[in-house]
Scaffold this active site. Structure first.
Site, PDB file in Angstrom:
ATOM      1  N   ARG A   1       0.927  -1.157  -0.007  1.00 14.12           N
ATOM      2  CA  ARG A   1       0.065  -0.031   0.215  1.00 14.12           C
ATOM      3  C   ARG A   1       0.739   1.281  -0.094  1.00 14.12           C
ATOM      4  O   ARG A   1       0.559   2.324  -0.697  1.00 14.12           O
ATOM      5  CB  ARG A   1      -0.972  -0.031   1.236  1.00 14.12           C
ATOM      6  CG  ARG A   1      -1.588   1.342   1.379  1.00 14.12           C
ATOM      7  CD  ARG A   1      -2.812   1.166   2.336  1.00 14.12           C
ATOM      8  NE  ARG A   1      -2.477   0.651   3.740  1.00 14.12           N
ATOM      9  CZ  ARG A   1      -1.797   1.034   4.429  1.00 14.12           C
ATOM     10  NH1 ARG A   1      -1.176   2.249   4.576  1.00 14.12           N
ATOM     11  NH2 ARG A   1      -1.703   0.356   5.552  1.00 14.12           N
TER      12      ARG A   1
ATOM     13  N   TYR B   1     -16.795  17.787 -14.928  1.00  8.31           N
ATOM     14  CA  TYR B   1     -17.252  16.202 -15.058  1.00  8.31           C
ATOM     15  C   TYR B   1     -18.065  15.931 -13.860  1.00  8.31           C
ATOM     16  O   TYR B   1     -17.972  16.440 -12.748  1.00  8.31           O
ATOM     17  CB  TYR B   1     -15.830  15.634 -14.634  1.00  8.31           C
ATOM     18  CG  TYR B   1     -16.119  14.042 -14.509  1.00  8.31           C
ATOM     19  CD1 TYR B   1     -16.859  13.163 -15.207  1.00  8.31           C
ATOM     20  CD2 TYR B   1     -15.385  13.296 -13.420  1.00  8.31           C
ATOM     21  CE1 TYR B   1     -16.993  11.699 -15.046  1.00  8.31           C
ATOM     22  CE2 TYR B   1     -15.624  12.320 -13.170  1.00  8.31           C
ATOM     23  CZ  TYR B   1     -16.333  11.391 -13.854  1.00  8.31           C
ATOM     24  OH  TYR B   1     -16.444   9.989 -13.457  1.00  8.31           O
TER      25      TYR B   1
ATOM     26  N   LYS C   1      -8.563   6.733 -19.408  1.00  7.61           N
ATOM     27  CA  LYS C   1      -8.610   7.322 -20.645  1.00  7.61           C
ATOM     28  C   LYS C   1      -7.444   7.089 -21.486  1.00  7.61           C
ATOM     29  O   LYS C   1      -7.133   5.895 -21.616  1.00  7.61           O
ATOM     30  CB  LYS C   1      -9.284   8.579 -20.429  1.00  7.61           C
ATOM     31  CG  LYS C   1     -10.857   8.870 -20.102  1.00  7.61           C
ATOM     32  CD  LYS C   1     -11.182   8.344 -18.968  1.00  7.61           C
ATOM     33  CE  LYS C   1     -12.833   8.655 -18.618  1.00  7.61           C
ATOM     34  NZ  LYS C   1     -13.012   8.415 -17.164  1.00  7.61           N
TER      35      LYS C   1
ATOM     36  N   ASP D   1      -7.332  19.340 -14.655  1.00  5.32           N
ATOM     37  CA  ASP D   1      -7.678  17.957 -15.139  1.00  5.32           C
ATOM     38  C   ASP D   1      -7.170  18.132 -16.555  1.00  5.32           C
ATOM     39  O   ASP D   1      -8.013  18.589 -17.378  1.00  5.32           O
ATOM     40  CB  ASP D   1      -9.150  17.585 -14.828  1.00  5.32           C
ATOM     41  CG  ASP D   1      -9.537  16.353 -15.466  1.00  5.32           C
ATOM     42  OD1 ASP D   1      -8.832  15.732 -16.013  1.00  5.32           O
ATOM     43  OD2 ASP D   1     -10.407  15.939 -14.933  1.00  5.32           O
TER      44      ASP D   1
END
Length: 392
Positions: free
Chosen positions: A45, A97, A194, A169
């Site tokens: 982690r 978004y 994406k 972004d």
């Protein structure tokens, strides 16, 4: 050295085995020589060699000091908002978004973080929205889904003057076309699902920090909150990045041809694509980007959700699906899909009309995609088109 060559050779050869591909370190823990004495890794982690390699590659692509990879784009956004505290304010792009809107308004507002939405294409509106409580300016450019273009450098100067963090972004443009950190941003977000991944086979998010200090803060929340990217998905992300420049070049070429076709089609009302000279942000996009991307949105003259639904269910090569940026072309109806969580009046005010359709243009032959769109237009209800036609 060219950017493409630099990218390819930033992906390391494994020093232990000579493997040309980055190994998948599918392990949860690492053996230590003594308490606190290890080879740089103790628990996956906190750090993992495969994820660490992906993070270094992406930091280099954006020209940042550090990057942190998360299990989704929203997890990456969440880590940035954790830099704030109760009473702080965000000035955010209005054409935002839908997932970010939901996170801001349904999660963080109840913890005392206020959000003010403005048209960031109007730099003066951003300046006017700043208050003493503003701690973060949140920008998408191009925006999702109306492809508005905002002046990153100008907004960066506003953020610096008011001592605000500035996060961009950069999902739609990708670092191939646009590097916000070089234009004044402090942080860059990617939904790596994406274009960075590029094959519609993983969910991932990345935060790239301009300074080592910001990078350490984001890394703290990555470890403390645990929304890490898995080793296998880190491997997939690296694999996708290897062909990023080639893919983005073809996405842009195909999208330009389709945008020009749509602009001339009698059933189309408006086309949103910064590569068109008619786009209000065209000149600015040419100035701050190396290309115009693979996303196009358009509205129909028959501005009804029913007409948009008829169109998006009539295509063959353009698949009806959420997401974008993959090798296969996709399309969606934002009012009923990606932006459904935004109230209708706010959505329409931001330009997301009922008939708006978003295309994610893939890597197929442009002629095949154009033929697919043409046959879908022919299936639109003709009476609806006639009702909206101008009188002779």
């Amino acid at each position: 050295m060219s950017t493409i060559t630099e990218l390819i050779h930033s992906i390391p050869v494994d020093p232990q085995t000579g493997a040309i591909a980055v190994p998948i370190y599918q392990t949860s823990t690492f053996v230590q020589d003594a308490p606190g004495v290890n080879k740089g890794y103790d628990y996956a982690r906190t750090n993992n060699p495969t994820r660490e390699t992906a993070e270094k590659i992406i930091a280099g692509l954006e020209g940042g000091a550090a990057a942190s990879a998360f299990s989704s784009g929203l997890a990456a956004i969440d880590a940035v908002i954790k830099l704030l505290k109760a009473g702080d304010e965000i000035v955010a792009v209005d054409d935002i978004y839908g997932g970010a809107f939901r996170l801001f308004n349904k999660v963080y507002e109840k913890f005392g973080i206020r959000v003010k939405y403005v048209d960031t294409a109007d730099t003066q509106a951003v300046f006017n929205a700043i208050t003493p409580a503003t701690r973060l300016i949140w920008l998408e450019t191009p925006t999702n889904p109306t492809l508005k273009i905002s002046d990153i450098a100008a907004i960066g100067r506003i953020a610096k003057t008011h001592n605000c963090l500035f996060c961009v972004d950069n999902t739609f443009a990708s670092p191939v076309l646009q590097q916000p950190l070089q234009l004044g941003a402090d942080l860059v977000i990617h939904s790596a699902t994406k274009y960075l991944g590029g094959h519609s086979d993983l969910i991932a998010g990345v935060v790239v920090s301009k300074t080592p200090q910001l990078g350490e803060e984001i890394k703290f929340y990555q470890n403390a909150c645990g929304a890490i990217l898995s080793p296998f998905d880190s491997f997939l992300l690296i694999r996708g990045i290897e062909t990023l420049h080639l893919r983005v070049k073809q996405h842009c070429s195909n999208a330009q041809a389709i945008a020009e076709y749509l602009e001339q089609h009698p059933a189309v009302d408006k086309v949103f694509y910064p590569g068109l000279p008619s786009h209000p942000g065209h000149a600015l996009a040419k100035q701050q980007s190396k290309g115009f991307g693979g996303i196009i949105s358009f509205t129909l003259k028959d501005d009804r959700a029913a007409a948009a639904t008829a169109f998006v269910t009539a295509t063959h090569y353009f698949k009806l699906a959420e997401s974008l940026g993959g090798i296969k072309s996709l399309l969606c109806h934002p009012a009923e899909m990606t932006h459904k969580s935004i109230p209708a009046e706010k959505r329409r005010a931001a330009g997301v009309s009922d008939s708006l359709i978003r295309l994610s243009v893939g890597l197929e032959e442009a002629t095949d995609l154009l033929a697919d769109l043409e046959q879908a237009f022919k299936k639109l209800p003709q009476p609806a088109l006639e009702e909206n036609a101008l009188p002779a």
